[in-house]
Design an enzyme around this catalytic site. Sequence first.
Site, PDB file in Angstrom:
ATOM      1  N   HIS A   1       0.621  -0.736  -0.051  1.00  0.00           N
ATOM      2  CA  HIS A   1      -0.255  -0.078   0.191  1.00  0.00           C
ATOM      3  C   HIS A   1       0.500   1.315  -0.095  1.00  0.00           C
ATOM      4  CE1 HIS A   1      -3.623   2.176   1.002  1.00  0.00           C
ATOM      5  NE2 HIS A   1      -2.127   3.118   2.012  1.00  0.00           N
ATOM      6  N   GLU A   2       1.931   1.379   0.963  1.00  0.00           N
ATOM      7  CA  GLU A   2       2.806   2.367   1.162  1.00  0.00           C
ATOM      8  C   GLU A   2       3.865   2.606  -0.125  1.00  0.00           C
ATOM      9  OE1 GLU A   2       3.297   4.669   2.954  1.00  0.00           O
ATOM     10  OE2 GLU A   2       0.979   3.805   4.312  1.00  0.00           O
TER      11      GLU A   2
ATOM     12  N   HIS B   1       1.520   3.900  -2.552  1.00  0.00           N
ATOM     13  CA  HIS B   1       2.250   5.258  -3.301  1.00  0.00           C
ATOM     14  C   HIS B   1       3.148   6.088  -3.731  1.00  0.00           C
ATOM     15  CE1 HIS B   1      -1.584   6.109  -0.840  1.00  0.00           C
ATOM     16  NE2 HIS B   1      -1.469   5.422   0.536  1.00  0.00           N
TER      17      HIS B   1
END
Length: 216
Positions: free
Chosen positions: A22-23, A26
């Site tokens: 998820h990170e 980004h």
Amino acid sequence: MASLIQTLAISALPVIFAITLHEAAHGYAARHFGDPTAWQMGRISLNPLRHIDLVGTIIIPIAILLFSGGTFLFGYAKPVPVDFSRLRHPKKDMFWVAAAGPGANLFMALCWASMLKLAWLMPSNEFTLPLSEMSKVGIMVNCVLMVLNLLPLPPLDGGRIAVSLLPHALAWKFAQLERWGFPILLLLLFTGILGAVMNPLVMVSARLIELIFGLY
């Protein structure tokens, strides 16, 4: 004790990848739209070890999993640094950078669903049951993180998406909530409001994925 160890063993891989990728998403999105901050710091990586936070990725998820009897999960990785001012179109591009995290969780939920379908189609052996259980955890964990992060509360991704969509004056005022975002989130969690809001959305998301893959 044996059941607990089994639960942790099955949940570890889906949870770590759900949180850390998820990170990473980004960071990839930020670089694509003009901000190389995460890349320059070596934080754009699919290696989970670069994103794991001892407290947020390991201790907190295990504790919540245990105290909730396996019914709820929450955690976080080291946030990927994003300098929104360096994006080519900061307000517009913020939408895509923020949406990349939940988008990665949706993608992983679909991948785990395909793994579950594969486990069902394979001849039964010592690997199919663990794979099946791990895939179920992967679907649910990613649906939870996707829904949670899409809530319109800064600094969650949904809050940043809202900031990118609101008119400038309203966006600036709404962004000021970020300093109170985490305390508000904890308050909603411990009062049960967060679960009441999220549970139906998570169940609908998981059910739709099951229908797409014929997992019923």
